[in-house]
Enzyme design. Structure first.
Site, PDB file in Angstrom:
ATOM      1  N   ARG A 168      47.276  -0.547   8.882  1.00 27.60           N
ATOM      2  CA  ARG A 168      48.317  -0.861   7.891  1.00 27.60           C
ATOM      3  C   ARG A 168      49.105   0.394   7.495  1.00 27.60           C
ATOM      4  O   ARG A 168      49.556   0.524   6.354  1.00 27.60           O
ATOM      5  CB  ARG A 168      47.719  -1.524   6.639  1.00 27.60           C
ATOM      6  CG  ARG A 168      46.933  -2.778   6.897  1.00 27.60           C
ATOM      7  CD  ARG A 168      47.776  -3.891   7.512  1.00 27.60           C
ATOM      8  NE  ARG A 168      46.945  -5.070   7.745  1.00 27.60           N
ATOM      9  CZ  ARG A 168      46.309  -5.323   8.882  1.00 27.60           C
ATOM     10  NH1 ARG A 168      46.404  -4.465   9.895  1.00 27.60           N
ATOM     11  NH2 ARG A 168      45.579  -6.412   9.030  1.00 27.60           N
ATOM     12  N   SER A 236      48.333 -10.499   0.930  1.00 23.83           N
ATOM     13  CA  SER A 236      47.157  -9.670   0.639  1.00 23.83           C
ATOM     14  C   SER A 236      47.586  -8.426  -0.134  1.00 23.83           C
ATOM     15  O   SER A 236      48.408  -7.653   0.347  1.00 23.83           O
ATOM     16  CB  SER A 236      46.464  -9.269   1.944  1.00 23.83           C
ATOM     17  OG  SER A 236      45.991 -10.397   2.617  1.00 23.83           O
ATOM     18  N   GLU A 335      48.289  -2.779  -0.875  1.00 25.18           N
ATOM     19  CA  GLU A 335      49.023  -2.861   0.378  1.00 25.18           C
ATOM     20  C   GLU A 335      50.524  -2.862   0.159  1.00 25.18           C
ATOM     21  O   GLU A 335      51.251  -2.193   0.886  1.00 25.18           O
ATOM     22  CB  GLU A 335      48.584  -4.115   1.151  1.00 25.18           C
ATOM     23  CG  GLU A 335      49.129  -4.188   2.549  1.00 25.18           C
ATOM     24  CD  GLU A 335      48.444  -5.270   3.365  1.00 25.18           C
ATOM     25  OE1 GLU A 335      49.117  -5.852   4.234  1.00 25.18           O
ATOM     26  OE2 GLU A 335      47.248  -5.526   3.162  1.00 25.18           O
TER      27      GLU A 335
END
Length: 340
Positions: A168, A236, A335
């Site tokens: 990520r 998320s 995130e």
């Protein structure tokens, strides 16, 4: 200050991101082609304005006031740049919807994106986040991208090594965050379908077609993730934390049911952030005033049903992270990125 005709002032951004937090841009332009985008960048540089790029707004937590120029990426189009009997290279404009691209490539017999179905956002956002799901990451199909430097106007091509992809992560999220506007992305897709079925719900599909795999991924995601048009959210909210092997072993001794995923480097282990949040008793728990909290069907998702401010979302996220760290000694990292 003379404002270009296609640039709007005091632009309401609340409907341009999936958390639906109240947010207003000082200036904004919807860049439907490369010329409009380049001209808007040039004007903002001349006025010494801060510049930020917004795609579908599915991975951002916005401030209430966004100073400077916000470029809303609407660049469209794609073309096949090379192909042989095994692979096809596809150059895709950065404003194209990612999920649309997954469906389109599958229909053409170009494979590799199926596990990434229904991930919200644009093609240009995919390398920034190195999006991933169900055993597949964006970098697995990436060849190169073209980007323009927002402060200098320099055009540059980035290969995989220059993007510095991680879990990520990419150079566009770290060292060079906010410095580049991605114009197009080139993907290398297979002409023979070889599914990745390592994730539990997908393993039962063999044998499977590309479209069946996409439909299953969509179904699994829809069962867990609320539609942001119905319940505002950014997907998320935390990445799955990486810990060292010894830490993972200690945690596993105390909590035998803890899901752990040893990494290829042999030194780190990925933990399931959703499991940690749920075991901390936070799944389905919402702030009594704002309604923000960990979604009852998927603890990784923070919902914002009352369209509270970005600061309120961050405050609730910090509370969740603090509780998890107190209980497990594991730090959770958000995130989504702050915007701007």
């Amino acid at each position: 200050m003379t404002v270009p005709v296609n640039v709007q002032s005091r632009f309401n951004l609340q409907s341009f991101h999936t958390l639906a937090c109240p947010s207003v841009a000082e200036f904004a332009v919807e860049a439907v082609d490369r010329s409009t985008l380049i001209q808007a960048l040039s004007w903002a540089r001349q006025q010494a304005l801060p510049i930020q790029i917004l795609g579908e707004g599915s991975n951002v937590v916005p401030e209430a006031w966004i100073p400077g120029l916000t470029i809303i990426n609407r660049l469209a189009g794609l073309k096949c740049t090379a192909q042989d009997s095994h692979y096809v290279s596809l150059k895709v404009a950065s404003g194209v919807s990612w999920h649309w691209l997954v469906l389109f490539t599958s229909a053409q017999g170009w494979y590799g994106l199926e596990n990434l179905a229904l991930i919200p956002g644009t093609v240009g956002a995919a390398p920034v986040q190195n999006i991933g799901a169900y055993g597949v990451e964006f970098r697995d199909v990436f060849s190169e991208l073209t980007a323009v430097h927002v402060l200098t106007g320099e055009l540059r091509t980035f290969g995989a090594s220059a993007c510095r992809f991680g879990y990520r992560e990419s150079v566009f999220k770290q060292e060079e965050a906010g410095q580049w506007c991605i114009l197009d992305v080139t993907l290398r897709l297979a002409r023979q379908f070889k599914p990745t079925l390592t994730y539990g719900p997908l393993a039962m599909l063999q044998p499977v077609s590309s479209r069946e795999l996409i439909d299953t991924v969509v179904r699994v995601r829809q069962e867990k993730l609320p539609d942001p048009k119905v319940i505002p959210n950014a997907g998320s909210f935390f990445t799955n934390p990486l810990v060292d092997v010894n830490t993972a072993r200690r945690l596993k001794e105390t909590w035998p049911d803890l899901p752990v995923y040893p990494q290829e480097n042999g030194h780190s282990v990925k933990l399931a952030a959703g499991w940690l949040i749920e075991q901390a008793g936070l799944k389905g728990q919402y702030d009594s005033i704002t309604g923000i909290g960990a979604y009852e069907k998927q603890a990784l998702v923070l919902i914002n049903p009352q369209c509270a401010s970005g600061q309120a979302v961050l405050a609730q996220a910090q509370l969740i992270a603090d509780v998890v760290e107190d209980r497990f000694g594991v730090h959770l990292t958000p995130e989504p990125r702050m915007f701007p």
